[in-house]
Every structure is written in structure tokens, then in C-alpha cells.
Scaffold this active site. Structure first.
Site, PDB file in Angstrom:
ATOM      1  N   PHE A 149       8.615  -2.549   2.619  1.00  0.00           N
ATOM      2  CA  PHE A 149       9.211  -1.585   3.533  1.00  0.00           C
ATOM      3  C   PHE A 149       9.033  -1.958   5.004  1.00  0.00           C
ATOM      4  O   PHE A 149       9.307  -1.143   5.877  1.00  0.00           O
ATOM      5  CB  PHE A 149       8.632  -0.185   3.290  1.00  0.00           C
ATOM      6  N   ASP A 202       1.941   4.913  -4.291  1.00  0.00           N
ATOM      7  CA  ASP A 202       1.976   3.435  -4.234  1.00  0.00           C
ATOM      8  C   ASP A 202       0.575   2.887  -4.014  1.00  0.00           C
ATOM      9  O   ASP A 202       0.370   1.958  -3.231  1.00  0.00           O
ATOM     10  CB  ASP A 202       2.918   2.980  -3.122  1.00  0.00           C
ATOM     11  N   LYS A 210       3.738  -1.390  12.666  1.00  0.00           N
ATOM     12  CA  LYS A 210       4.593  -1.585  11.494  1.00  0.00           C
ATOM     13  C   LYS A 210       6.043  -1.363  11.888  1.00  0.00           C
ATOM     14  O   LYS A 210       6.414  -0.291  12.372  1.00  0.00           O
ATOM     15  CB  LYS A 210       4.189  -0.610  10.390  1.00  0.00           C
TER      16      LYS A 210
END
Length: 249
Positions: free
Chosen positions: A43, A170, A60
Site C-alpha cells: 500500500f 493485517d 509513508k
């Protein structure tokens, strides 16, 4: 007050996480240069950013499209991060939304295409992710530090489940960072969801080997999905592999 001063105040807990200027994040990461890149996942890409006082943060960067992540997923991760404050959950510092143009050749023409990206800023954890340590150090890692890592992951997950009602969805070694004292910190909330909005999902995401069977088969999400993933991680930390070894070996 400069943008860098604001980020320093957030780091000192004098300010809450907030919208950060793109120019600041570009500056501290040297315009997201390759040498500052410290990680990449399904992602997004993660870069190291250095402030003028020498403090390092992690940035990120996520392109928003059908393959990576959509605005709904971004808002889910952002909302999860804004509501967390625990020593075993990575600390969130701020965010940025940006749209820029890139040239793309289509047929015989070159057109400008809008690219939307979302950027998240976190505390920097310099000791790498848990999977690196399982691979490189497990044979020499004594039981006590293994136990402390397991206990820290459990505490972080208990906080997410009981106090914040967040399902991570996750949980795996690459999404658990270790600080210099090997304190684990859960990260990457791109697939997380509130338990209040838990439901059966059509599309399945996650990593094979860590996905709960009921989610992989029927798309059912619940706290139990994280507990299954936790069990795999504990087995891996205790034995060096995801499955229980042959009892006769």
C-alpha cells in the site's frame, strides 16, 4: 511558526497530529529520494525524513488508485491512527493529501494524468521489522526477549481491541516494528476497520499464512482474525516457522 517547528512540537507532544504541508515532507525526505527509502509494502513506500534538530521520522507515501488504496481505505487508516496512543502501537504524527500531474503516453498522444497521493508521518523506529529479526537473529535470541516481544504485541493488540475497538486485519511480522530496546510496535493500519462496522467482505486482502480461515474463505471480519494472526506470529517466534513442527522431530 514554521511547519518544521509544528512537527517538532507534535513530536514533543505539545501539539496533536495534524495536516502537514507537502513542502515540509518533501524537504525532510530530500524529495522522496531513493537513498532515503526504507521500506515498501503493498500500500505504499516509506521514506526516512530528518528534521533540522537531527530527529528522524518515517514518511509513508501512498498513490491512490484501484490497485493500491482508495480514499475510504486511507480515511480508515487515518482514523485508526488518530485514535491510538500506546507504547506498542507506532506513533502517528500527521498527514498530507496531494494531487500532481505526470505525463502518460496514450495512443499517439502524451497527456497529463492526475495522480492523487496520501502521505502519513510516523515516529521512526530504527531497528527494523520483526520479520528481519526472525530471519537473522532467531537462532541466537534467548527465550526472555522472545517472550517480551510476544507480550508487547499482545498488549498492543489488547489495547486496539478493547479500548479502541479496532481490528487490524493485517497483523504479521513485517507490520511489527522493533525499537532499539526490542519493544514491538504495531504499524500499517491500511486494512484496519472498526469492530462496530465489521461485516462480510467480498474482496480479500492480507498475507497468505497469516489470514484467518473464516476471513479467507467467507470474508468474515472480527477480532478473532487478529487473534489467529497473533497465534501464527507466536508460533513463528517460538519455533522459527509458521506451522508447528513435527512432534517426532
Amino acid at each position: 511558526m514554521s511547519a518544521e517547528t509544528v512537527l517538532e512540537r507534535i513530536l514533543n507532544r505539545d501539539e496533536e497530529p495534524r495536516d502537514l504541508p507537502l513542502a515540509l515532507l518533501q524537504h525532510i525526505t530530500k524529495h522522496f529520494c531513493e537513498e532515503n527509502k526504507i521500506g515498501q509494502g503493498g500500500f505504499g513506500e516509506v521514506y526516512k525524513g530528518e528534521l533540522r534538530n537531527g530527529i528522524v521520522v518515517a514518511v509513508k507515501r501512498i498513490d491512490v488508485n484501484q490497485i493500491t488504496i482508495d480514499d475510504v481505505s486511507f480515511r480508515r487508516e487515518f482514523n485508526s491512527l488518530m485514535n491510538t496512543n500506546h507504547q506498542n502501537v507506532v506513533r502517528f504524527l500527521g498527514f498530507c493529501s496531494n494531487t500532481h500531474h505526470i505525463p502518460r503516453k496514450e495512443a499517439r498522444e502524451i497527456n497529463l494524468v492526475n495522480v492523487r497521493e496520501r502521505i502519513l508521518c510516523f515516529e521512526y523506529i530504527g531497528n527494523g521489522s520483526l520479520d528481519k529479526h526472525i530471519t537473522d537473529e532467531l537462532r541466537g535470541l534467548e527465550w526472555e526477549p522472545r517472550y517480551e516481544i510476544i507480550a508487547g504485541i499482545c498488549k498492543g493488540l489488547l489495547y486496539l481491541h478493547e479500548q479502541k475497538k479496532i481490528i487490524h486485519m493485517d497483523l504479521k511480522p513485517p507490520n511489527i516494528l522493533l525499537d532499539d530496546h526490542k519493544v514491538p510496535k504495531i504499524t500499517d493500519f491500511g486494512l484496519s476497520r472498526s469492530n462496530d462496522k465489521s461485516h462480510t467482505m467480498g474482496h480479500r486482502f492480507g498475507t497468505a499464512g497469516y489470514i484467518a480461515p473464516e476471513y479467507e474463505k467467507d470474508g468474515k471480519t472480527s477480532f478473532k482474525c487478529d487473534i489467529y494472526s497473533l497465534g501464527v506470529i507466536i508460533t513463528e517466534l517460538a519455533t522459527g516457522c509458521k506451522t508447528v513442527p513435527d512432534k517426532n522431530n
